[in-house]
Design a protein around this motif. Structure first.
Motif, PDB file in Angstrom:
ATOM      1  N   LEU A  59     -47.036  15.443  48.954  1.00 53.37           N
ATOM      2  CA  LEU A  59     -46.491  16.319  47.927  1.00 53.37           C
ATOM      3  C   LEU A  59     -46.594  17.780  48.341  1.00 53.37           C
ATOM      4  CD1 LEU A  59     -48.146  14.591  44.825  1.00 53.37           C
ATOM      5  CD2 LEU A  59     -45.805  14.283  45.642  1.00 53.37           C
ATOM      6  N   GLN A  60     -45.972  18.632  47.551  1.00 52.79           N
ATOM      7  CA  GLN A  60     -46.049  20.074  47.777  1.00 52.79           C
ATOM      8  C   GLN A  60     -47.467  20.585  47.574  1.00 52.79           C
ATOM      9  OE1 GLN A  60     -43.167  22.283  45.506  1.00 52.79           O
ATOM     10  NE2 GLN A  60     -44.346  24.165  45.578  1.00 52.79           N
ATOM     11  N   ASP A  61     -48.162  20.055  46.587  1.00 49.09           N
ATOM     12  CA  ASP A  61     -49.517  20.493  46.261  1.00 49.09           C
ATOM     13  C   ASP A  61     -50.458  19.314  46.440  1.00 49.09           C
ATOM     14  OD1 ASP A  61     -51.675  21.931  45.415  1.00 49.09           O
ATOM     15  OD2 ASP A  61     -51.205  21.808  43.280  1.00 49.09           O
ATOM     16  N   THR A  62     -51.181  19.300  47.547  1.00 46.47           N
ATOM     17  CA  THR A  62     -52.048  18.182  47.888  1.00 46.47           C
ATOM     18  C   THR A  62     -53.301  18.179  47.018  1.00 46.47           C
ATOM     19  OG1 THR A  62     -51.274  18.174  50.159  1.00 46.47           O
ATOM     20  CG2 THR A  62     -53.407  17.173  49.745  1.00 46.47           C
ATOM     21  N   ILE A 136     -42.724   2.793  53.851  1.00 47.81           N
ATOM     22  CA  ILE A 136     -41.880   3.743  53.126  1.00 47.81           C
ATOM     23  C   ILE A 136     -42.649   5.042  52.947  1.00 47.81           C
ATOM     24  CG2 ILE A 136     -40.650   4.207  50.950  1.00 47.81           C
ATOM     25  CD1 ILE A 136     -40.357   1.166  50.638  1.00 47.81           C
ATOM     26  N   LEU A 137     -41.988   6.145  53.248  1.00 50.32           N
ATOM     27  CA  LEU A 137     -42.622   7.460  53.184  1.00 50.32           C
ATOM     28  C   LEU A 137     -41.801   8.362  52.278  1.00 50.32           C
ATOM     29  CD1 LEU A 137     -44.694   9.554  54.283  1.00 50.32           C
ATOM     30  CD2 LEU A 137     -43.096   9.960  56.175  1.00 50.32           C
ATOM     31  N   LEU A 138     -42.467   8.987  51.293  1.00 48.14           N
ATOM     32  CA  LEU A 138     -41.846   9.939  50.380  1.00 48.14           C
ATOM     33  C   LEU A 138     -42.453  11.319  50.628  1.00 48.14           C
ATOM     34  CD1 LEU A 138     -41.912   7.904  47.017  1.00 48.14           C
ATOM     35  CD2 LEU A 138     -40.209   7.830  48.860  1.00 48.14           C
ATOM     36  N   LEU A 139     -41.596  12.299  50.895  1.00 43.77           N
ATOM     37  CA  LEU A 139     -42.036  13.671  51.147  1.00 43.77           C
ATOM     38  C   LEU A 139     -41.398  14.575  50.107  1.00 43.77           C
ATOM     39  CD1 LEU A 139     -41.422  13.690  55.022  1.00 43.77           C
ATOM     40  CD2 LEU A 139     -43.564  13.164  53.830  1.00 43.77           C
ATOM     41  N   ASP A 140     -42.200  15.270  49.327  1.00 41.70           N
ATOM     42  CA  ASP A 140     -41.676  16.120  48.252  1.00 41.70           C
ATOM     43  C   ASP A 140     -42.077  17.571  48.520  1.00 41.70           C
ATOM     44  OD1 ASP A 140     -40.576  17.131  45.967  1.00 41.70           O
ATOM     45  OD2 ASP A 140     -41.725  15.893  44.577  1.00 41.70           O
ATOM     46  N   GLU A 141     -41.187  18.331  49.151  1.00 41.06           N
ATOM     47  CA  GLU A 141     -41.385  19.754  49.454  1.00 41.06           C
ATOM     48  C   GLU A 141     -42.723  20.011  50.151  1.00 41.06           C
ATOM     49  OE1 GLU A 141     -39.134  21.918  49.204  1.00 41.06           O
ATOM     50  OE2 GLU A 141     -37.845  21.598  47.470  1.00 41.06           O
ATOM     51  N   PRO A 142     -43.051  19.275  51.211  1.00 39.19           N
ATOM     52  CA  PRO A 142     -44.391  19.414  51.798  1.00 39.19           C
ATOM     53  C   PRO A 142     -44.619  20.698  52.568  1.00 39.19           C
ATOM     54  CG  PRO A 142     -43.058  17.932  53.125  1.00 39.19           C
ATOM     55  CD  PRO A 142     -42.250  18.242  51.895  1.00 39.19           C
ATOM     56  N   THR A 143     -43.568  21.475  52.878  1.00 36.76           N
ATOM     57  CA  THR A 143     -43.758  22.720  53.629  1.00 36.76           C
ATOM     58  C   THR A 143     -43.609  23.965  52.756  1.00 36.76           C
ATOM     59  OG1 THR A 143     -41.420  22.851  54.282  1.00 36.76           O
ATOM     60  CG2 THR A 143     -42.903  21.632  55.741  1.00 36.76           C
ATOM     61  N   THR A 144     -43.374  23.789  51.447  1.00 35.33           N
ATOM     62  CA  THR A 144     -43.207  24.948  50.566  1.00 35.33           C
ATOM     63  C   THR A 144     -44.493  25.771  50.500  1.00 35.33           C
ATOM     64  OG1 THR A 144     -41.563  23.821  49.215  1.00 35.33           O
ATOM     65  CG2 THR A 144     -42.727  25.653  48.190  1.00 35.33           C
ATOM     66  N   ALA A 162     -42.983  10.260  60.314  1.00 32.56           N
ATOM     67  CA  ALA A 162     -41.771   9.567  59.871  1.00 32.56           C
ATOM     68  C   ALA A 162     -41.263   8.545  60.881  1.00 32.56           C
ATOM     69  CB  ALA A 162     -40.676  10.588  59.575  1.00 32.56           C
ATOM     70  N   GLN A 163     -41.726   8.599  62.108  1.00 37.42           N
ATOM     71  CA  GLN A 163     -41.217   7.682  63.129  1.00 37.42           C
ATOM     72  C   GLN A 163     -41.478   6.231  62.734  1.00 37.42           C
ATOM     73  OE1 GLN A 163     -42.865   8.795  66.920  1.00 37.42           O
ATOM     74  NE2 GLN A 163     -41.655  10.676  67.062  1.00 37.42           N
ATOM     75  N   GLY A 164     -40.410   5.434  62.698  1.00 36.39           N
ATOM     76  CA  GLY A 164     -40.533   4.018  62.370  1.00 36.39           C
ATOM     77  C   GLY A 164     -40.660   3.722  60.891  1.00 36.39           C
ATOM     78  N   ARG A 165     -40.614   4.755  60.037  1.00 31.22           N
ATOM     79  CA  ARG A 165     -40.739   4.544  58.604  1.00 31.22           C
ATOM     80  C   ARG A 165     -39.431   4.906  57.903  1.00 31.22           C
ATOM     81  NH1 ARG A 165     -45.957   6.509  60.017  1.00 31.22           N
ATOM     82  NH2 ARG A 165     -47.629   5.170  59.232  1.00 31.22           N
ATOM     83  N   THR A 166     -39.147   4.233  56.810  1.00 32.48           N
ATOM     84  CA  THR A 166     -38.037   4.616  55.940  1.00 32.48           C
ATOM     85  C   THR A 166     -38.492   5.839  55.158  1.00 32.48           C
ATOM     86  OG1 THR A 166     -37.378   2.304  55.756  1.00 32.48           O
ATOM     87  CG2 THR A 166     -36.484   3.829  54.126  1.00 32.48           C
ATOM     88  N   THR A 167     -37.806   6.963  55.357  1.00 31.47           N
ATOM     89  CA  THR A 167     -38.305   8.248  54.858  1.00 31.47           C
ATOM     90  C   THR A 167     -37.303   8.897  53.921  1.00 31.47           C
ATOM     91  OG1 THR A 167     -39.547   8.579  56.907  1.00 31.47           O
ATOM     92  CG2 THR A 167     -39.156  10.526  55.533  1.00 31.47           C
ATOM     93  N   LEU A 168     -37.763   9.282  52.741  1.00 33.38           N
ATOM     94  CA  LEU A 168     -36.990  10.087  51.807  1.00 33.38           C
ATOM     95  C   LEU A 168     -37.698  11.425  51.676  1.00 33.38           C
ATOM     96  CD1 LEU A 168     -36.171   7.516  48.973  1.00 33.38           C
ATOM     97  CD2 LEU A 168     -34.793   8.126  50.950  1.00 33.38           C
ATOM     98  N   TYR A 169     -36.962  12.511  51.932  1.00 34.34           N
ATOM     99  CA  TYR A 169     -37.570  13.832  52.070  1.00 34.34           C
ATOM    100  C   TYR A 169     -36.837  14.793  51.148  1.00 34.34           C
ATOM    101  CZ  TYR A 169     -39.464  17.833  54.834  1.00 34.34           C
ATOM    102  OH  TYR A 169     -40.097  18.972  55.257  1.00 34.34           O
ATOM    103  N   VAL A 170     -37.465  15.170  50.030  1.00 37.42           N
ATOM    104  CA  VAL A 170     -36.919  16.178  49.122  1.00 37.42           C
ATOM    105  C   VAL A 170     -37.306  17.548  49.650  1.00 37.42           C
ATOM    106  CG1 VAL A 170     -37.167  17.209  46.829  1.00 37.42           C
ATOM    107  CG2 VAL A 170     -36.861  14.738  47.055  1.00 37.42           C
ATOM    108  N   THR A 171     -36.318  18.413  49.874  1.00 31.88           N
ATOM    109  CA  THR A 171     -36.611  19.724  50.424  1.00 31.88           C
ATOM    110  C   THR A 171     -35.456  20.691  50.186  1.00 31.88           C
ATOM    111  OG1 THR A 171     -37.288  20.904  52.444  1.00 31.88           O
ATOM    112  CG2 THR A 171     -35.656  19.147  52.707  1.00 31.88           C
ATOM    113  N   HIS A 172     -35.775  21.991  50.213  1.00 32.20           N
ATOM    114  CA  HIS A 172     -34.761  23.034  50.282  1.00 32.20           C
ATOM    115  C   HIS A 172     -34.649  23.577  51.701  1.00 32.20           C
ATOM    116  CE1 HIS A 172     -35.479  23.254  45.833  1.00 32.20           C
ATOM    117  NE2 HIS A 172     -34.165  23.404  45.874  1.00 32.20           N
ATOM    118  N   ASP A 173     -35.457  23.046  52.606  1.00 30.98           N
ATOM    119  CA  ASP A 173     -35.518  23.543  53.979  1.00 30.98           C
ATOM    120  C   ASP A 173     -34.454  22.835  54.821  1.00 30.98           C
ATOM    121  OD1 ASP A 173     -36.130  24.357  56.510  1.00 30.98           O
ATOM    122  OD2 ASP A 173     -38.198  23.624  56.506  1.00 30.98           O
TER     123      ASP A 173
END
Length: 234
Positions: A59-62, A136-144, A162-173
């Protein structure tokens, strides 16, 4: 539809429904209509524990807890060895700074990781996701909110994760979007456009607006799209 191992970036203006997708996948709530299928099976047919065991999230805020570094990385994973923890930290570009802490991996972190920087906390979160080894990997604005040096470190770690994983990445980057297999533009709770970064840069007006704003160092929010534009990935 997302194929196994595909890396999909999801973009859209605030309130478009990006984070809602993650909440639905994790079954924080269920859809009012339709189904969510993984490998052809409705996710409601599985227990929450078995579903969430297949998903890692950054997440954005760990959220870190008062405990040592080992325990914070191992959170949510069963019977993880110190060697696996350290391998995950290496993948996450975290091993070096952890080794510099007063007691290394035995260092006690303050509540919410107050004795670490934001970039360090994000790398702990990536190590936590890596040690779970979920498909499965979910990334939600992790670099904000990261400075450029930390952003580069975290991006590199995310690419390895993300290598080898199904990845959904929410980002503005859009630097992340340019590296994805596919970009999905969400607007008003629906898919507005889908295709590669290059294709959407050529064909989708709303995406072009976002890209031009970002690369010209102007505010980078997408305007709510007025007319759906469908650019399917080939």
């Amino acid at each position: 539809d997302v194929t196994a191992g595909e890396h999909v970036v999801i973009v859209g203006h605030s309130g478009a429904g990006k984070s809602t997708l993650f909440n639905l996948l994790l079954r924080l709530y269920d859809p009012q209509a339709g189904q969510i299928l993984i490998d052809g099976h409705d996710i409601k047919s599985w227990t929450l524990a078995s579903l969430r065991a297949q998903i890692s999230i950054v997440l954005q805020d760990t959220v870190l807890y008062a405990g040592n570094v080992y325990d914070n990385i191992a959170l949510g994973a069963d019977e993880v060895s110190p060697e696996a923890i350290e391998s995950a930290a290496l993948l996450a570009n975290a091993h070096t700074f952890i080794g510099a802490l007063p007691s290394g991996y035995e260092t006690i972190l303050g509540e919410r990781g107050v004795n670490l920087s934001h970039g360090q906390r994000q790398r702990i979160a990536i190590a936590r996701a890596a040690v779970r080894n979920s498909p499965i990997l979910l990334l939600d604005e992790p670099t904000t909110g990261l400075d450029e040096a930390n952003r580069r470190e975290v991006r590199a770690a995310l690419r390895r994760l993300a290598q080898g994983r199904t990845t959904l990445y929410v980002t503005h980057d859009l630097a992340a979007a340019a590296e994805a297999d596919r970009v999905v533009l969400i607007g008003e709770g629906a898919v507005v456009a889908s295709g590669t970064h290059e294709r959407l840069r050529e064909e989708c007006a709303a995406y072009i607006h976002l890209s031009n704003a970002q690369f010209n160092d102007q505010p980078g929010e997408l305007p709510p799209p007025a007319t759906p534009h469908h650019a399917s990935a080939s």
